[in-house]
Write a protein that holds these residues in place. Structure first.
Motif, mmCIF file in Angstrom:
data_model
loop_
_atom_site.group_PDB
_atom_site.id
_atom_site.type_symbol
_atom_site.label_atom_id
_atom_site.label_comp_id
_atom_site.label_asym_id
_atom_site.label_seq_id
_atom_site.Cartn_x
_atom_site.Cartn_y
_atom_site.Cartn_z
ATOM 1 N N GLY A 49 0.800 -1.220 0.000
ATOM 2 C CA GLY A 49 0.000 0.000 0.000
ATOM 3 C C GLY A 49 0.832 1.269 0.000
ATOM 4 O O GLY A 49 2.055 1.256 -0.199
ATOM 5 N N SER A 262 -6.662 -0.072 -3.918
ATOM 6 C CA SER A 262 -6.446 -0.033 -2.459
ATOM 7 C C SER A 262 -6.255 -1.449 -1.951
ATOM 8 O O SER A 262 -6.621 -2.417 -2.630
ATOM 9 N N LYS A 268 -11.610 0.178 3.741
ATOM 10 C CA LYS A 268 -11.622 0.703 2.375
ATOM 11 C C LYS A 268 -13.023 0.683 1.754
ATOM 12 O O LYS A 268 -13.242 1.270 0.695
ATOM 13 N N HIS A 347 -12.660 5.899 -4.672
ATOM 14 C CA HIS A 347 -12.097 5.818 -3.325
ATOM 15 C C HIS A 347 -13.257 5.998 -2.363
ATOM 16 O O HIS A 347 -14.075 6.899 -2.538
ATOM 17 N N CYS A 357 -4.057 6.887 -3.557
ATOM 18 C CA CYS A 357 -4.697 6.380 -4.772
ATOM 19 C C CYS A 357 -5.473 7.484 -5.483
ATOM 20 O O CYS A 357 -5.561 7.488 -6.717
#
Length: 449
Positions: A49, A262, A268, A347, A357
């Protein structure tokens, strides 16, 4: 009876005294033998990540700024070696280190696994991190202890070993938002021990000599909870804007592709994205092509693997599996290719500290649709030159509406928004990270040697 009790107490006191003497002796010995190095506490060097990208960019920045200092990685990944980690930083993140880092293997990492603590998870992991840092510092004691994973409870331990303590905080373990939700009885992840830990978190956090934070949101919380405003420096995380900026903004819309990048972690909120996508397909205009959704992420452990399988099952339940693809643990070059083909990036994490991201979407030409909170709201998805750079959303319907807006957008309007987003992404480049990171560590490094 009294004599037996006195003897037992005396024996216990003697054992405790011996234990304390051994601890003090070990610490004194380690302090005397501190190495000219930066020990970087990052137990999971394969998480894939944004935190791992920060790790390798930080190592490179330290090597450039202070080539006389060794960089030593404390990791629980037993297959990690200097060569494999150096190769990984290039293959997964495009970061070329000056020298391979040294490695210290940790064998007590299970004590920071969330599965070890079904209840009071945060307190259990915090205590476990103390044990893990003790193992690390006994094996190798550096001049500088650098935590890049958010284990604040290790800072007093490092101070005890005589280290200068530096941290890069991605996300405050306890935030003011968390405390507010607990007080109003709203449910969040692992909130049953929030109150018990909050004041302790402030104490241990204050032990750091320098706290670098990745966003305005994180900085605000850390300053208030740790009480060290004069030692907090905002250093935006390194986002690969250079490698992505060269991708063409024009891209095929046959079919139009949406991307979500992600780790497969619960916070998330991937199910929300799938549900929004299902709504999009149900409300798609007859003259619009049907989009495809690409999930791209990494799995750290079996729990993440189970979450990924749950997402696949959910896609079948929502009857969208034919329009959804899952990409696990992709290489950097594969990620670039996927980003270059997407017209939008999703996201959906609430209170995302920053959102690397989101910046990657913007740099690559994919219009971001991010959660309307924390980093994306305060730092990233803001107008650039008076032009909109993306969308913010909070629930399934808002995400679906944003996707449909972009699908219905004239090509010229989409390109204009994508260009504005790409320009804003330059504020979060790797080069900017290197400059700000070096400025932050310079006073600590040069005033303590």
């Amino acid at each position: 009876m009294a004599s037996w009790l006195l003897q037992s107490i005396s024996l216990l006191a003697a054992l405790i005294s011996v234990f304390i003497i051994r601890i003090v002796s070990a610490v004194i010995n380690c302090r005397r033998n501190r190495r000219k190095a930066v020990g970087i506490f990052h137990p999971y060097t394969n998480d894939g990540g944004g935190g791992e990208r920060v790790l390798w960019c930080a190592v490179k920045a330290i090597q450039e700024e202070s080539p006389d200092l060794d960089c030593v990685i404390y990791t629980g990944d037993h297959d990690a070696s200097p060569q494999s980690l150096s190769s990984r930083s290039i293959d997964r993140f495009g970061v070329k280190l000056i020298n391979p880092p040294k490695v210290v293997h940790l064998y007590k990492r299970k004590w920071v696994e969330e599965t070890m603590y079904p209840r009071f998870t945060m307190i259990g992991q915090s205590i476990g991190s103390v044990y893990l840092s003790w193992e690390a510092l006994c094996k190798f004691t550096p001049l500088y202890y650098f935590d890049t994973s958010g284990y604040a409870f290790t800072y007093p331990v490092a101070r005890m070993f005589g280290c200068k303590v530096i941290c890069y905080t991605h996300y405050p373990t306890i935030s003011l938002d968390m405390l507010s939700r607990v007080h109003t009885r709203k449910s969040i992840y692992n909130n049953d021990d929030i109150i018990a830990k909050s004041w302790i978190y402030g104490i241990v956090g204050s032990c750091t000599h320098l706290a670098m934070v990745n966003s305005s949101w994180t900085g605000s919380h850390i300053q208030k909870i740790w009480g060290i405003s004069d030692r907090v420096k905002r250093v935006y995380p390194p986002c690969d804007t250079s490698g992505l900026q060269v991708l063409p903004l024009e891209r095929s819309m046959s079919p139009p592709k949406i991307i979500s990048v992600s780790q497969f972690r619960p916070e998330k909120a991937h199910p929300l994205q799938l549900e929004a996508f299902a709504v999009v397909l149900q409300n798609l205009d007859v003259d619009l092509p049907s989009p495809k959704f690409h999930f791209v992420g990494s799995c750290r452990n079996e729990a993440d693997e189970r979450r990924l399988q749950h997402l696949k099952d959910l896609a079948r339940e929502l009857k969208v599996e034919s329009d959804v693809e899952f990409h696990k643990n992709v290489t950097y070059s594969e990620l670039v290719q996927l980003l270059g083909g997407a017209f939008a990036g999703i996201h959906s994490m609430t209170d995302e500290h920053f959102g690397i991201c989101v910046v990657e979407y913007m740099a690559s030409g994919a219009i971001p649709i991010a959660h309307n909170s924390a980093g994306p709201m305060m730092d990233i998805v803001l107008p650039e030159g008076g032009k909109q750079t993306g969308y913010l959303a909070q629930d399934v319907q808002e995400y679906a509406d944003a996707i449909l807006k972009i699908l219905r957008m004239p090509e010229s309007e989409r390109l204009e928004m994508a260009a504005a987003a790409r320009k804003r992404a330059l504020r979060f480049s790797e080069q900017r990270f290197f400059e700000d990171f070096k400025d932050a560590i310079r006073p600590i490094f040069f005033h303590s040697r």
